[in-house]
Design an enzyme around this catalytic site. Structure first.
Site, PDB file in Angstrom:
ATOM      1  N   SER A   1       0.847  -1.180   0.000  1.00  0.00           N
ATOM      2  CA  SER A   1       0.000   0.000   0.000  1.00  0.00           C
ATOM      3  C   SER A   1       0.901   1.255   0.000  1.00  0.00           C
ATOM      4  O   SER A   1       1.858   1.305  -0.781  1.00  0.00           O
ATOM      5  CB  SER A   1      -0.911  -0.058   1.228  1.00  0.00           C
ATOM      6  OG  SER A   1      -2.039   0.733   1.085  1.00  0.00           O
TER       7      SER A   1
ATOM      8  N   ASP B   1      -8.260  -5.313  -6.339  1.00  0.00           N
ATOM      9  CA  ASP B   1      -7.921  -4.163  -5.487  1.00  0.00           C
ATOM     10  C   ASP B   1      -8.104  -2.869  -6.273  1.00  0.00           C
ATOM     11  O   ASP B   1      -7.467  -2.680  -7.311  1.00  0.00           O
ATOM     12  CB  ASP B   1      -6.461  -4.320  -5.050  1.00  0.00           C
ATOM     13  CG  ASP B   1      -5.955  -3.142  -4.238  1.00  0.00           C
ATOM     14  OD1 ASP B   1      -6.766  -2.322  -3.775  1.00  0.00           O
ATOM     15  OD2 ASP B   1      -4.713  -3.049  -4.065  1.00  0.00           O
TER      16      ASP B   1
ATOM     17  N   HIS C   1      -5.889  -6.282  -2.169  1.00  0.00           N
ATOM     18  CA  HIS C   1      -4.821  -5.378  -1.686  1.00  0.00           C
ATOM     19  C   HIS C   1      -3.694  -6.154  -0.988  1.00  0.00           C
ATOM     20  O   HIS C   1      -3.912  -6.812   0.021  1.00  0.00           O
ATOM     21  CB  HIS C   1      -5.469  -4.372  -0.737  1.00  0.00           C
ATOM     22  CG  HIS C   1      -4.720  -3.077  -0.605  1.00  0.00           C
ATOM     23  ND1 HIS C   1      -4.273  -2.358  -1.679  1.00  0.00           N
ATOM     24  CD2 HIS C   1      -4.357  -2.359   0.497  1.00  0.00           C
ATOM     25  CE1 HIS C   1      -3.663  -1.254  -1.260  1.00  0.00           C
ATOM     26  NE2 HIS C   1      -3.693  -1.231   0.062  1.00  0.00           N
TER      27      HIS C   1
END
Lengths: 517, 517
Positions: A190, A440, A465
């Site tokens: 991320s 994602d 993700h």
């Protein structure tokens, strides 16, 4: 659906806003869950030692000696060093996780791959919960209240400072361990993945490679369409069920209409089992939209407790709940049945408190108002949201009002590039893995194609993700097991290259067989 | 020979020191000469337009909107845009000179190559005298006095900020010219060469390549021996004449001894035609040492006015003067005859004022006291100086005393690398030319070997400090003409690659024949 400015003004009006606490409409990255319990999914089963490093508040200027003596010139940065990983010792690899905008529970849930892979390479794990300044325990000025006091105290919460933190910490750590020859491999997911990739780009001398998982480094300016994030969220729902998608798409207007009726807000509050009566239907819209975004991020094929305790394939479950209500169930009742999967999978919540944002407010809002300006729009056709076009002036106005700071929307691409990244990185980059799961929504801003022989895109059509980083479980599908092995094989290749070139003292203990599958 | 600490203390004692004005013993890069006259050697014959760019004082933090409105948050950065270069227009190349710690006369003398080559590539010249913040006219806080007031005002005088200046300016300039597709080629010499190389390393997306001329990016920590600079100065003298070398080597003790005699300082002052009587012999040693260092830097095979008006092969001339005195001439009289070539080649100086340092004091001293810590020692055997070992603690103490700032001697290598640069750049770098002339003492900290196919070292055994960048003259030796052509050919290759890859709208007008030879 409330536009960012409206939402902000509303929050101001109802007085919910402490000085540095408000929410931008753009989605956030997943954030730690206070409710997450360590020990589930392997989370928290890793042993580490907590250490602190005296880190400079501002790497890019030089305070006078007098000012330097002030506590404010430095802060204690927390980092974790794995125990029992069987480090080969000085010269052996160091696995370094680039900390995110998150706290300790999150990092643990987020990093199983690192913990599980390290023993295979006899690598030292240096970790990195709150290694990002201004998060977790790594607070400048002595406390979160002081660090988050105003734009002056927040001024040093930037990605560039965080990268310099990593560089200084790693350099110092290696020197202290007499491990100057140790190759460092970076990991991050991320925002942490963005940092890992940028770290490799800006500090190639510090680490030999980076696994940048679900790192939307292209989600800036006009590099990717501003609609892509919510289009991908919408795709995830449509993929499960067209009627589910259409129900959600219809719901916004119904919600607004009902909100405008007499006693409509009371009715809505009852339908959605809210603890308090809504002040505006927009508040509910945001609550729903937020759930859909997070659901898309964590649409894992296995149960998870990453954001909320959730079943495997949570979007499928949401859509089943939306679709399977008896005939005659209203759109909004269906919606409630759906989001209940997200907000109340355990069934323990009696009523929902919309002001109780479990993801917390914090540094990311500041970062979004300074350098991390990621334009977000709702498209007209593909999305399940009412059309909305990103409006920079009102975005900036919000930031000035709430933080007293003006964003620099072009700074990230000036500092880190992004435009023509393929051309730039082809000749000027090496040893980066960009992982993305196509479920994602952040994959829309990710690097999805190989750039060169050693700047590799790994794409999982059914992944969400940074699923690759999550701890291995017995239920992991084969493709997930295989892609983790691919990643480790590439990393193993980096280490072989490094040691082959005479870079260090030890041979890595590589490929002793898969311990993560 | 006075050690840095002694010199500093002496200067303090005699009260010569305005707050931010003092000299570290380590050699400086060449600096502009107030006496240089434009128009000589082609200097100043180039036409340009002066522009100003509103530049951020601190790229790496975010001031509050209120503070941002204050003048101090920005400064006007001067840059020059070449006229009449026949730019191909948007899409055509941009040649960008990374400004040094210098002023306008210097840049002009320094950059002939850029001006002369640009028309061959139909390149726009963006130039860069005082583009480095805190130099020339590019003063934060509105004036040099305010910018240089104290460590607080000087805090933003760093290479990192300067690089970000370049990145922001170039990005903005290209946008304003609708020239986003224009390839930028960076040029720089000396410290400007370091900036050009670092710019390419840190901002590969901003420019397609860099000619880093005489850039001692390895002159930090222990990457190269701390004795190398003065060893190379010494080599230059020994190369011309062993007796000259030995005379200089003997002179330091004689100078000290005579200084300690009764009326010795008066005698020394007469021997060296000083305007004022010496307060200490160390002052004279520094004056002499400074001349030798600069002579080695500008030991060009053609007359120059770069630092001082000088003949071709000035060290040869100095040594001829030292060696050719009648028998019975004392060592110190020989030394005087020698340095006279440097300080008084035109013969117009009646007496020498040691306090009249033509190279000025300024920002570089601050930079040397913060991040640009280049350890300098005198070796025992090879050098013509009395042995001296770099002593970091006293170096740091000097900086604290004079600027109130503590150096960060490891920061540059943490930020930019340097250790194992070959390995790092081999895979992680492209399109850099490192030029070095081996007569130049700064070549000791330069990159002297090819690192990869596109990170190229060009070494001129008979070249001095960034001789390649100097304006072409009819007297240039063939090797100089040839190496300039080699450099331009490499740059031409970068541009062909770029345009070949469909990067821009225009084909460069390349290789129309040599206009610089």
């Amino acid at each position: 659906m409330m536009h960012p400015l409206r939402r902000f003004l509303f929050l101001l009006l109802v007085g919910l806003l402490p000085a540095a606490v408000w929410s931008l409409a753009p989605p956030r990255f997943p954030r730690p869950q206070p409710r997450s319990r360590p020990g589930v999914n392997g989370v928290g089963d890793y042993e580490y030692e907590t250490r602190y490093f005296r880190q400079r508040l501002d790497h890019f200027s030089f305070p006078g000696v007098g000012d330097e003596d002030e506590a404010a010139a430095f802060f204690q940065q927390r980092y974790l060093v794995g125990r029992g990983g069987g480090w080969a010792g000085p010269g052996g690899p160091i696995f370094f996780y680039c900390g995110n905008e998150g706290d300790i529970a999150w990092f643990a849930a987020n990093s199983g791959l690192v913990w599980e892979a390290a023993p295979r390479f006899a690598a030292l794990i240096v970790f990195a919960e709150a290694i990002h300044r201004y998060y977790g325990e790594s607070m400048p000025f002595g406390s979160k209240a002081k660090a988050y006091n105003d734009s002056k105290s927040l001024a040093y919460l930037t990605a560039e400072q965080a990268l310099a933190d990593f560089a200084v910490l790693l350099t110092d750590l290696k020197r202290n361990l007499t491990a100057e020859g140790s190759p460092v491999v970076l990991f991050g997911g991320s925002y942490g993945g963005m940092l890992a990739a940028w770290m490799r780009l800006k500090y190639p001398h510090i680490a030999i490679g980076a696994l940048a998982s679900s790192a939307p480094i292209l989600q800036f300016e006009d590099i990717v369409p501003s609609t892509i994030f919510y289009d991908l969220v919408s795709d995830d729902f449509r993929r499960e069920s067209l009627s589910c998608f259409l129900t959600i798409k219809d719901s916004w207007k119904e919600l607004d209409d009902q909100g405008n009726e007499q006693d409509g807000l009371l009715k809505l509050s009852k339908t959605f089992h809210l603890c308090q009566t809504l002040k505006t239907s927009g508040d509910l819209s945001d609550w729903l939209s937020s759930a859909y975004s997070y659901l898309a991020m964590v649409d894992y094929p296995i149960p998870s407790e990453f954001l909320m305790p959730l079943p495997a394939n949570p979007i499928k479950e949401v859509c089943i709940n939306i679709d399977s209500q008896p005939e005659g169930t209203s759109t909004l009742e269906r919606i409630y049945a759906g989001v209940n999967v997200y907000y109340n999978y355990t069934g323990t919540v009696g009523c929902f408190d919309l002001t109780d944002d479990p993801h917390g407010m914090g540094g990311w809002d500041w970062q979004a108002c300074t350098e991390m300006v990621m334009p977000m729009s709702y498209s007209e056709g593909r999305s399940m949201y009412p059309p909305y076009k990103f409006d920079y002036p009102s975005y900036a106005e919000d930031c000035i009002k709430s933080y007293g700071v003006r964003p620099r929307p072009r700074w990230i691409t000036t500092e880190f590039g992004g435009h023509n990244i393929t051309k730039v990185l082809e000749k000027f980059g090496s040893n980066i893995i960009f992982f993305n799961g196509l479920l994602d929504p952040w994959s829309g801003g990710g690097v999805l194609k190989n750039i060169s022989e050693s700047v590799i895109a790994i794409v999982a059509p059914l992944g969400a993700h940074h699923i690759d980083l999550r701890p291995a479980t017995p239920d992991d599908p084969d493709w997930l097991v295989a892609l983790r092995e691919s990643e480790l094989k590439i990393i193993s290749g980096w280490l072989s290259d490094y040691y082959g070139a005479g870079g260090a003292l030890f041979q890595p203990v590589a490929d002793k067989g898969s311990s993560s599958s």
